[in-house]
Every structure is written in C-alpha cells, then in structure tokens.
Design an enzyme around this catalytic site. Sequence first.
Site, PDB file in Angstrom:
ATOM      1  N   CYS A  99       0.848  -1.181   0.000  1.00  0.00           N
ATOM      2  CA  CYS A  99       0.000   0.000   0.000  1.00  0.00           C
ATOM      3  C   CYS A  99       0.888   1.237   0.000  1.00  0.00           C
ATOM      4  CB  CYS A  99      -0.940   0.112   1.211  1.00  0.00           C
ATOM      5  SG  CYS A  99      -2.001  -1.307   1.414  1.00  0.00           S
TER       6      CYS A  99
ATOM      7  N   ARG B 299       2.951   0.275  -5.476  1.00  0.00           N
ATOM      8  CA  ARG B 299       2.879  -0.392  -4.173  1.00  0.00           C
ATOM      9  C   ARG B 299       1.550  -1.131  -3.978  1.00  0.00           C
ATOM     10  NH1 ARG B 299       6.640   1.275  -0.578  1.00  0.00           N
ATOM     11  NH2 ARG B 299       5.287   0.630   1.117  1.00  0.00           N
TER      12      ARG B 299
ATOM     13  N   TRP C 263      -3.001  -2.413  -1.606  1.00  0.00           N
ATOM     14  CA  TRP C 263      -2.720  -3.783  -2.010  1.00  0.00           C
ATOM     15  C   TRP C 263      -3.401  -4.635  -0.953  1.00  0.00           C
ATOM     16  CZ3 TRP C 263       0.071  -8.101  -0.127  1.00  0.00           C
ATOM     17  CH2 TRP C 263       0.333  -9.080  -1.099  1.00  0.00           C
TER      18      TRP C 263
ATOM     19  N   ASN D  84      -0.718   1.778   6.052  1.00  0.00           N
ATOM     20  CA  ASN D  84       0.040   0.767   5.316  1.00  0.00           C
ATOM     21  C   ASN D  84       0.638  -0.177   6.354  1.00  0.00           C
ATOM     22  OD1 ASN D  84       1.807  -0.693   3.684  1.00  0.00           O
ATOM     23  ND2 ASN D  84       3.387   0.865   3.802  1.00  0.00           N
ATOM     24  N   GLY D  85       0.386  -1.476   6.197  1.00  0.00           N
ATOM     25  CA  GLY D  85       0.923  -2.443   7.157  1.00  0.00           C
ATOM     26  C   GLY D  85      -0.142  -3.462   7.498  1.00  0.00           C
TER      27      GLY D  85
ATOM     28  N   GLU E 295      16.792 -15.598 -12.602  1.00  0.00           N
ATOM     29  CA  GLU E 295      16.336 -14.208 -12.615  1.00  0.00           C
ATOM     30  C   GLU E 295      15.500 -13.932 -13.877  1.00  0.00           C
ATOM     31  OE1 GLU E 295      15.816 -11.804 -10.828  1.00  0.00           O
ATOM     32  OE2 GLU E 295      15.770 -10.070 -12.141  1.00  0.00           O
TER      33      GLU E 295
ATOM     34  N   LYS F 220      11.625 -12.725 -14.150  1.00  0.00           N
ATOM     35  CA  LYS F 220      11.227 -11.518 -14.888  1.00  0.00           C
ATOM     36  C   LYS F 220      10.076 -11.832 -15.834  1.00  0.00           C
ATOM     37  CE  LYS F 220      12.596  -9.185 -13.207  1.00  0.00           C
ATOM     38  NZ  LYS F 220      13.304  -8.782 -12.049  1.00  0.00           N
TER      39      LYS F 220
ATOM     40  N   GLU G 240       6.768 -12.591 -13.962  1.00  0.00           N
ATOM     41  CA  GLU G 240       6.227 -11.394 -13.305  1.00  0.00           C
ATOM     42  C   GLU G 240       5.411 -10.538 -14.267  1.00  0.00           C
ATOM     43  OE1 GLU G 240       9.081  -9.603  -9.861  1.00  0.00           O
ATOM     44  OE2 GLU G 240       9.985  -9.664 -11.844  1.00  0.00           O
TER      45      GLU G 240
ATOM     46  N   HIS H 244      17.310 -35.245 -15.348  1.00  0.00           N
ATOM     47  CA  HIS H 244      16.819 -35.899 -14.126  1.00  0.00           C
ATOM     48  C   HIS H 244      15.354 -35.549 -13.863  1.00  0.00           C
ATOM     49  CE1 HIS H 244      20.800 -37.355 -13.295  1.00  0.00           C
ATOM     50  NE2 HIS H 244      21.274 -36.135 -13.521  1.00  0.00           N
TER      51      HIS H 244
ATOM     52  N   LYS I  22       5.757  -3.531  -5.587  1.00  0.00           N
ATOM     53  CA  LYS I  22       7.202  -3.299  -5.648  1.00  0.00           C
ATOM     54  C   LYS I  22       7.849  -3.558  -4.302  1.00  0.00           C
ATOM     55  CE  LYS I  22      10.910  -1.397  -7.589  1.00  0.00           C
ATOM     56  NZ  LYS I  22      11.528  -2.438  -8.435  1.00  0.00           N
TER      57      LYS I  22
HETATM   58  C1  G6P Z   1       8.989  -7.719  -4.540  1.00  0.00           C
HETATM   59  C2  G6P Z   1       9.288  -7.129  -5.892  1.00  0.00           C
HETATM   60  C3  G6P Z   1      10.564  -7.740  -6.453  1.00  0.00           C
HETATM   61  C4  G6P Z   1      11.704  -7.535  -5.467  1.00  0.00           C
HETATM   62  C5  G6P Z   1      11.371  -8.122  -4.099  1.00  0.00           C
HETATM   63  C6  G6P Z   1      12.397  -7.713  -3.057  1.00  0.00           C
HETATM   64  O1  G6P Z   1       8.629  -9.053  -4.676  1.00  0.00           O
HETATM   65  O2  G6P Z   1       8.207  -7.364  -6.772  1.00  0.00           O
HETATM   66  O3  G6P Z   1      10.891  -7.085  -7.664  1.00  0.00           O
HETATM   67  O4  G6P Z   1      12.845  -8.164  -5.962  1.00  0.00           O
HETATM   68  O5  G6P Z   1      10.116  -7.595  -3.653  1.00  0.00           O
HETATM   69  O6  G6P Z   1      12.356  -6.316  -2.892  1.00  0.00           O
HETATM   70  P1  G6P Z   1      13.518  -5.481  -2.238  1.00  0.00           P
HETATM   71  O7  G6P Z   1      13.013  -4.067  -2.236  1.00  0.00           O
HETATM   72  O8  G6P Z   1      13.713  -6.024  -0.860  1.00  0.00           O
HETATM   73  O9  G6P Z   1      14.734  -5.658  -3.076  1.00  0.00           O
END
Ligand code: G6P
Length: 612
Positions: free
Chosen positions: A2, A27, A74, A100-101, A487, A491, A494, A510, A607
């Site tokens: 949020c 957020r 969120w 937020n929280g 990674e 990506k 996501e 395997h 994020k």
């Molecule tokens: C969320 C984001 C990711 C990020 C992860 C860790 O899941 O969507 O993109 O890598 O959090 O975030 P941070 O701010 O701790 O790197």
Amino acid sequence: MCGIVGYIGTKKASPILINGLIRLEYRGYDSAGISTIEKDGLSIMKDKGRVNNLYNLPGIDDLEGTIGIAHTRWATHGKPSKENSHPHMDNSKAFSVVHNGIIENYNELKKFLTDNGYTFYSQTDTEVIPNLIHYYYEKDNTNDDNKFLKAVKNACLDLKGSFALEVICKDFPENMIVVRKDSPLVIGKGNGENYVSSDIPAILSFTKDFYLLNDLEFVILSKNDAKFYDKDLNMIEKETKTIEWNASSAEKDGFEDFMLKEIYEQPTAIRETIGSKLNENSKCEFDELNFTKEYLNSINKIYIIACGTAMHAGLVAKNVMEKLCKIQTEVDIASEFRYREPLVDKNTLSIFISQSGETADTIAALKLCKEKGAKTIAISNVIGSSITREAHYSIYTHAGPEIAVASTKAYTSQVVLLTLLAIYFAEILGNSKDIIENLKKDILDLPKKVDETLKDSEIIKNFAKKVYQEHDIFFLGRGIDETVARESALKLKEISYIHADSYPAGELKHGPIALIEKDITVIGIMTDPKLVDKTVSNIQEVISRGAKTLIVTNQKIDSKMFDLVIKIPETNAFISPILSVIPLQLFAYYISKEKGLDVDKPRNLAKSVTVE
Ligand code: G6P
C-alpha cells in the site's frame, strides 16, 4: 504494501494527493481514496481499482481542503472493494485514517471495540484504528492541545504488527498526525507546506528535504511546522536530510514504460554504483565499513539474505565471495531463513540486500541475525530506508529510483556492489591478487559493455513477437549462468504471466526433460568458458526433442544449431550476469508488450512488500 501520501499547506490538497498516489501505484492498485478537511468537516472519496477511477469520481474537483491524506491499496485483509478502501473513519466521523501495514491483533481489538458499542463496516484490519483513536479521545476529559496526539499515541501502543499511519481530525483542522512502525514513511519539508509519503520519489518533485522517522516516533504536522515526539510524548529534535536524486529520474523521460527506461539506465546506474569505490590502480574503498584483516579472518560464514530479485543478486555474489575471499557463503530467502533456526553467531557476517530497504521479511531476518550477535550489512538503493537504520553498516547501490515493479537496474547494481565488496574483503585478506587485477578492469569496462548489449533490442523484440503466445518457457544455464536463468524466468513470469521455469542445464535429464515437447521455447545462457560445451550438449538434448532455442552467450558457438543467438560482450565470468541478463530483461519486456499487459504494474504484485 500500500502507498500513502499526505499534504498540509495552502494549496488545494486533492490534486497533489492524486499526483502522489499515481507515483505510488506500484505499491498496490486494488483501490484508491482520499480524505480532506473541508469547511463542513471531513470528506472521503474512494473507489475500487486504480487511481484513475478515483480521479474520475464526480465531485473530486470540488474538494477545496488544503489538508488531506490518501491511499492506494494492495489488499491483505478483505477483498478489493469500495468498503474496504482507505481512508477509514471512526463511527462518529471525527477521524480519518490511512494505513500501510498489518494489524495482527485486529480481531481482539475489534471485539473490544464492538463490546464498547462500535460498529464495523469493512473487513479490514485498519478500521479498528480510527475507532480506537476515537475511544481514547472520548475517554480523555482534558481539553489540552495534545488531546489528538495523546489519543493517536494510546491507540498505537495497543496495536501489534506494522503500520505507517496518517490521521486527520475534524476538531484539529490545522494538523495531521503521522507515525510509523515497521512500515515506511517519510516527511517532505516544503516552504509553508509539508508532505508525507511512503517513499521519496513520489514527492521528489515538491521537495528534496526529508525527515526520516524511526519506529513509534509521532509527528504533528502543520503547514509551517513539524513537531516530533517519542513514544512517551517527549519532544525530540529532527534534522532534515537532503536527497540528491533528480526529480526527472522518477519520470518516464520519453520511454513508454518505467521498466524500459530503467533497463536503459543500467550503464549509468552501474557507473554510479562503482563510483569512487574502485580505481584501476588502487584498492577498493568502503569507508562505511572499515573492516580489519583480523575481523575478516574471524568470520566463519557469510550469509546473504534477501527476497526475489535481490536474492538472485546474492546467488551471483556467492561465487565471487567464495572464490576471492575463501569464506563459505550461503544465500537464503529471507522468509525461509527466519523460521529455520539458522546457525548464526558473532563470527557470522550477514549481508541483507533490499532495493527498497523496506521488505518486511528481510528486515526481520536482519533483526534475528543481530539478536544472535552477528555483524549486519544492509545493501539498499534507498538512503535512510528502514533496513539501513537497523543494520550495523549500510552500503548503497546508486541506481536512482526504481519504479517498475520488475527490478532491473537495481539487480545489476546490486551484483556490481557485491562484487566490489568481495574485492574489498579479498584485498584486506591479501587473497587472489591476480584475479582481482583483471576483474577490476572488467568492472570498470562494464558501463560501456552494457551500452553495447542494449543495442540488440530489435532482434529480441522480433523473437518475442514469435513466442509471446506460448504457455511455458524454460531457461537453462550452468554455474553462474544458472543464476541468470532464475532471474530471467522470474522476470518473464512477473510481467508476461507465462509459466517460466529455470533449471541447471545438467539437471535437465533428471526430470524436467519430460516437459520438453515440439515447439516449446528453451532459452540457454552460456558465458562460462569452462561450461559452454556441456551446456551446448544439454541444449542439443532439447533441440532433438523439437524445442525452439534462444541462446545468450559471449562464447564462440556454432550459431546454426540454434534459432537465435544473441552475442554479448566478453567479460569476467564473475560479472557476466550483468550483461547476460539484459537481453532477457528486454525479452520479458517485449513479450509483455506484445500481450498488451501493464508492464510496470503486473497483476497481484507490489514493488515493496512491507508485509510478511
Ligand atoms: C517484490 C518485488 C521484487 C523484489 C522483491 C524484493 O517481490 O516485486 O521485484 O525483488 O520484492 O524487494 P527489495 O526491495 O527487498 O529488493
């Protein structure tokens, strides 16, 4: 998660709040709402969905209030709906709150308040807060100036969990109260006005001077002032911190999406992260750390702990840490690490990576390591973020604000910084001098090579056009390339919602090879000269089962074997992920665009994950 914004000053609050919410939408974007103090009392406008829905609500332009709070959600407790949207009011409509929280004991508090005659209209945990404030406000028979502050403080001391709160009250139209505990919140100091936000970029176009809050510090904001109090309501002094980020770096600068802009910012982000830490003919400098050879020799283990993409940066660094420093290095997911009684003691060095510096699980893992006596280093992209205030030492990537939910420039900057850190340790220990000399040259050459790598975007875009309708895509690599496979798969899932999986190429036979069928797309990454032949053989195994293949490599291979080969510049194997990930960031981006998706704000994600 949020995002929250607040404004108090002389201008109409609503356009400023909506502008801030748009920047904080990464957020969470399940609902949005604002509350202002108007001539006839508190007003609330809110709606399900994106900030745009709020912006289009009839009557929003008529709000005249110069003080207001706002929220983009969120969903955690209660589905995305208008009733569950913030702001929330108490039953008497005297207080308006955004949060937020997560309030962990909200059921208990709800019961207490219900027993005291309060009614609840939403399924949120937040709705207990304005009612609890009202409860304490009514109980207080005094009429002193701090009555509002005392009620907020008393309510907060009853809350368990995490919160960043903004509260306004119809009886105190000149004030806003803000407080945080384990959730992010900053105050921007303007001229005759003050701003509040979950992060710095959202209000960077209004001010560069920020107050950073510690847990359970309460603030009374008025247009000309900010008064700070500790949890016993003793007044405290606070200095502002000037943030050097450029406001335009938080804008799209002509790019279609933040993610694309951030991919193209990687040469600068890497150059700035290298900064003054590294010069070819001198030792790597980390003035923030000041570690001695004696201390480094006493370390029994390095833990690197993070979530998501930041954890993937840790996986790359494990290799260079172990090779250069000869110290066992383990990489762990913060949410797993916390609950498995890790073997940490005063001889453990623990490193926490977090772009935002606000990820709840990473912060909790750091606190655990501190309790067990370990030294802690935070690596963050956000100066003054929560994690940097918890850690013994903090070092920063200088990637600038990263807005797109899918992390790109923060990841490559993290890998650079961790590699520099490994060099710094190894130089103090007197290890690996010959490797280090060449590695330093390669690091200094990185910005130029990243630029070169970015030039291949058209070829990748065309490949993306061919495969964007697929349901499964596999990524294979060995050694350091396997970390890039992970990674890149992350990506892709996501932002394209395609099922993507990564495997160590040698592990294919395997089990996972059973999934390979005609026309499936397999992506291979090959940058380690020692492993390239082995990976080619593994890719042949999928080609013979009908797979289409895209290869990212800096090695000499027979291109005719594959559907597409993307050549990237050669560099030291330790840092090759910084180059090999770039075509695959672009691949994910173009697939998402072909599918017509919202690249910067993928569904269900946020994020910064400030809840556990
Ligand atoms: C969320 C984001 C990711 C990020 C992860 C860790 O899941 O969507 O993109 O890598 O959090 O975030 P941070 O701010 O701790 O790197």
